[in-house]
Design an enzyme around this catalytic site. Structure first.
Site, PDB file in Angstrom:
ATOM      1  N   GLU A  34       0.849  -1.198   0.000  1.00 14.91           N
ATOM      2  CA  GLU A  34       0.000   0.000   0.000  1.00 14.91           C
ATOM      3  C   GLU A  34       0.882   1.244   0.000  1.00 14.91           C
ATOM      4  O   GLU A  34       1.896   1.293   0.714  1.00 14.91           O
ATOM      5  CB  GLU A  34      -0.885  -0.048   1.250  1.00 14.91           C
ATOM      6  CG  GLU A  34      -2.318   0.306   1.030  1.00 14.91           C
ATOM      7  CD  GLU A  34      -3.062  -0.572   0.034  1.00 14.91           C
ATOM      8  OE1 GLU A  34      -3.065  -0.237  -1.169  1.00 14.91           O
ATOM      9  OE2 GLU A  34      -3.647  -1.575   0.448  1.00 14.91           O
ATOM     10  N   HIS A  35       0.492   2.226  -0.797  1.00 16.27           N
ATOM     11  CA  HIS A  35       1.247   3.484  -0.942  1.00 16.27           C
ATOM     12  C   HIS A  35       2.686   3.231  -1.410  1.00 16.27           C
ATOM     13  O   HIS A  35       3.584   4.023  -1.140  1.00 16.27           O
ATOM     14  CB  HIS A  35       1.237   4.296   0.375  1.00 16.27           C
ATOM     15  CG  HIS A  35      -0.126   4.818   0.698  1.00 16.27           C
ATOM     16  ND1 HIS A  35      -0.615   5.998   0.178  1.00 16.27           N
ATOM     17  CD2 HIS A  35      -1.125   4.296   1.449  1.00 16.27           C
ATOM     18  CE1 HIS A  35      -1.852   6.184   0.624  1.00 16.27           C
ATOM     19  NE2 HIS A  35      -2.195   5.164   1.390  1.00 16.27           N
ATOM     20  N   ASP A  37       3.061   2.278  -4.756  1.00 16.19           N
ATOM     21  CA  ASP A  37       3.091   2.428  -6.231  1.00 16.19           C
ATOM     22  C   ASP A  37       3.761   3.727  -6.659  1.00 16.19           C
ATOM     23  O   ASP A  37       4.634   3.731  -7.529  1.00 16.19           O
ATOM     24  CB  ASP A  37       1.699   2.228  -6.877  1.00 16.19           C
ATOM     25  CG  ASP A  37       0.595   3.116  -6.364  1.00 16.19           C
ATOM     26  OD1 ASP A  37       0.829   3.887  -5.402  1.00 16.19           O
ATOM     27  OD2 ASP A  37      -0.523   3.052  -6.922  1.00 16.19           O
ATOM     28  N   GLY A 122     -16.448   4.817  -2.443  1.00 15.88           N
ATOM     29  CA  GLY A 122     -15.807   5.260  -1.209  1.00 15.88           C
ATOM     30  C   GLY A 122     -15.340   4.126  -0.317  1.00 15.88           C
ATOM     31  O   GLY A 122     -15.003   4.333   0.840  1.00 15.88           O
ATOM     32  N   GLY A 124     -12.741   2.221  -1.032  1.00 13.86           N
ATOM     33  CA  GLY A 124     -11.322   1.953  -1.270  1.00 13.86           C
ATOM     34  C   GLY A 124     -11.116   0.812  -2.249  1.00 13.86           C
ATOM     35  O   GLY A 124     -10.064   0.169  -2.262  1.00 13.86           O
ATOM     36  N   SER A 126     -11.565   1.332  -5.559  1.00 13.85           N
ATOM     37  CA  SER A 126     -11.243   1.956  -6.839  1.00 13.85           C
ATOM     38  C   SER A 126     -12.374   2.013  -7.840  1.00 13.85           C
ATOM     39  O   SER A 126     -12.228   1.615  -9.000  1.00 13.85           O
ATOM     40  CB  SER A 126     -10.069   1.249  -7.493  1.00 13.85           C
ATOM     41  OG  SER A 126      -8.941   1.609  -6.828  1.00 13.85           O
ATOM     42  N   SER A 128     -13.257   4.690  -9.052  1.00 13.90           N
ATOM     43  CA  SER A 128     -12.855   5.693 -10.046  1.00 13.90           C
ATOM     44  C   SER A 128     -11.970   5.069 -11.129  1.00 13.90           C
ATOM     45  O   SER A 128     -12.141   5.347 -12.309  1.00 13.90           O
ATOM     46  CB  SER A 128     -12.174   6.892  -9.387  1.00 13.90           C
ATOM     47  OG  SER A 128     -11.092   6.479  -8.619  1.00 13.90           O
ATOM     48  N   ASP A 173      -4.263   1.056  -9.256  1.00 12.01           N
ATOM     49  CA  ASP A 173      -5.696   0.815  -9.436  1.00 12.01           C
ATOM     50  C   ASP A 173      -6.050   0.644 -10.907  1.00 12.01           C
ATOM     51  O   ASP A 173      -6.778  -0.278 -11.289  1.00 12.01           O
ATOM     52  CB  ASP A 173      -6.512   1.973  -8.852  1.00 12.01           C
ATOM     53  CG  ASP A 173      -6.183   2.222  -7.395  1.00 12.01           C
ATOM     54  OD1 ASP A 173      -5.468   1.402  -6.792  1.00 12.01           O
ATOM     55  OD2 ASP A 173      -6.642   3.242  -6.862  1.00 12.01           O
TER      56      ASP A 173
HETATM   57  C1  GLA Z   1      -5.144   4.740  -3.953  1.00 11.31           C
HETATM   58  C2  GLA Z   1      -4.346   5.177  -5.179  1.00 11.31           C
HETATM   59  C3  GLA Z   1      -3.306   4.122  -5.553  1.00 11.31           C
HETATM   60  C4  GLA Z   1      -2.462   3.706  -4.355  1.00 11.31           C
HETATM   61  C5  GLA Z   1      -3.354   3.387  -3.165  1.00 11.31           C
HETATM   62  C6  GLA Z   1      -2.559   3.115  -1.916  1.00 11.31           C
HETATM   63  O1  GLA Z   1      -5.942   3.634  -4.237  1.00 11.31           O
HETATM   64  O2  GLA Z   1      -5.206   5.412  -6.266  1.00 11.31           O
HETATM   65  O3  GLA Z   1      -2.506   4.602  -6.601  1.00 11.31           O
HETATM   66  O4  GLA Z   1      -1.513   4.675  -4.051  1.00 11.31           O
HETATM   67  O5  GLA Z   1      -4.272   4.431  -2.881  1.00 11.31           O
HETATM   68  O6  GLA Z   1      -1.816   1.960  -2.052  1.00 11.31           O
END
Ligand code: GLA
Length: 388
Positions: A34-35, A37, A122, A124, A126, A128, A173
């Site tokens: 996570e975080h 990318d 919302g 988490g 994705s 979007s 995502d």
């Molecule tokens: C969101 C962002 C991704 C990634 C995650 C955390 O989903 O769109 O690019 O950074 O947070 O892992």
């Protein structure tokens, strides 16, 4: 996934009675990473069986888009040549991806589009990215002879977030939504963009998401601040080591991070400390999966949660509470999934514990917050595709 007929009936009703082509793209889960990318590290996502479905058709105009969001019952028409674009946040994804596809050489003209989604907003997961990749897939097919590569569609989706939606996200995502494959997770190296499919059928275990229903909204959120902190640390390390090339935290070692600790301050230091640890954890999870050691995978997931909560500070009370319940119930692994600031936990649960865990989580969460968390059993599905 939704039924094609559901989307088609709305498309027919809201436009001129003609049918178009139908495309679908999924949301995603992420097992670990996570975080990482936007820090050039590794991620381990998979597409889910929920997503966005859109019917689209060229409407013969030069650049007028007529768009209908079925779930919101909201219609917005706009011109691609309007530099401001539409104001409705959902319509900005259509506007943004159309302009990004044009940049890639696709001669996008006016079109009609109606779309709906079943990936929870919302949470988490994705929603979007599911929209971006679904619309990109449609525009590529209708106007571009499918000449734009999958990777370019991933990057166009990411650029849409950056340029039109205010989120400086990484590529996980959009990558997962475009490249997903049923039954497989994917390990992606976000620096080289190499990836491999990892069949994921943990014997005796299952993945389940618990949605805190705390609204997750990355636009205007401290998400971009987290990214800035990481970039600041890299800048300081680069300044100390002009002989080296430091593009992201992927290029930095623990020793180098310690060297700049005092100058970057405790907050940025903690952010980077999480990222360096997470980079290693993704690789450790791969090894553990190869050995079938799910208990090890789970242990690493708990470590990620701890880091996201204490060092990266993207958790919230409700998510920490769900994580504690998982621990108390003896769940193998549990952590915040996605960007954070609300949304879901992802849980690796032994089959024999599943029912008791879900019942306990519902009861305890309800006692404390007055509503139950939502439960989504993870089914790993396919990426973006044309349905008809
Ligand atoms: C969101 C962002 C991704 C990634 C995650 C955390 O989903 O769109 O690019 O950074 O947070 O892992």
């Amino acid at each position: 996934m939704m039924e094609i007929d559901f989307v088609r009936s709305r498309f027919i009703k809201h436009f001129d009675g003609k049918t178009g082509n139908v495309y679908a793209s999924p949301g995603r889960i992420n097992l670990i990473g996570e975080h990482t990318d936007y820090n050039g590290g590794f991620v381990f996502p998979g597409a889910v069986d929920k997503g966005v479905m859109a019917e689209m058709r060229a409407n013969g105009t030069e650049d007028t888009v007529m768009a209908y969001a079925i779930d919101l019952k909201d219609r917005v028409d706009f011109k691609l040549s309007d530099p401001a674009g539409p104001r409705a946040s959902w319509a900005r994804y259509i506007y943004g991806i159309a302009l990004e596809m044009k940049k890639l050489g696709v001669p996008v003209k006016g079109f009609n589009i109606a779309f709906a989604g079943d990936v929870p907003l919302g949470a988490g997961m994705s929603s979007s990215a599911a929209m971006e990749s679904c619309f990109a897939c449609g525009l590529n097919d209708i106007f571009g002879d499918n000449k734009v590569s999958q990777w370019d569609m991933v990057l166009a989706g990411q650029a849409t977030e950056h340029n039109y939606c205010g989120v400086n996200c990484g590529i996980m995502d959009q990558f997962a939504s475009v490249f997903g494959k049923a039954g497989c997770l994917m390990r992606l190296d976000c620096r080289s963009r190499e990836f491999e499919y990892f069949p994921f059928k943990p014997d005796g275990y299952r993945l389940v998401l618990l949605d805190s229903v705390v609204k997750h909204q990355l636009a205007g959120s401290p998400y971009n601040d987290r990214r800035n902190s990481c970039e600041n640390v890299v800048k300081h390390i680069q300044a100390k080591h002009p002989e080296g090339k430091f593009e992201t935290l992927r290029d930095c070692t623990w020793e180098q991070l310690d060297e700049v600790r005092a100058e970057v301050g405790e907050e940025d230091y903690k952010r980077a400390r999480f990222v360096l640890g997470e980079k290693d954890r993704v690789l450790a999870v791969c090894d553990a999966l190869n050995e079938g050691d799910y208990e090890k995978v789970g242990e690493l997931m708990y470590q990620t949660h701890e880091g996201l909560s204490k060092d990266y500070e993207v958790s919230c009370e409700e998510l920490d509470f769900l994580n504690d319940i998982a621990k108390e119930c003896g769940v193998t692994g549990s952590r915040i999934m996605g960007g954070g600031f609300g949304g879901c936990t992802i849980n690796l649960v032994r089959n024999d514990l599943y029912r008791q865990f879900i019942a306990t989580a519902k009861q305890k969460f309800n006692e404390k917050y007055g509503h139950e968390p939502k439960v989504y059993d993870v089914v790993i599905g396919d990426g973006s595709r044309k349905l008809c």
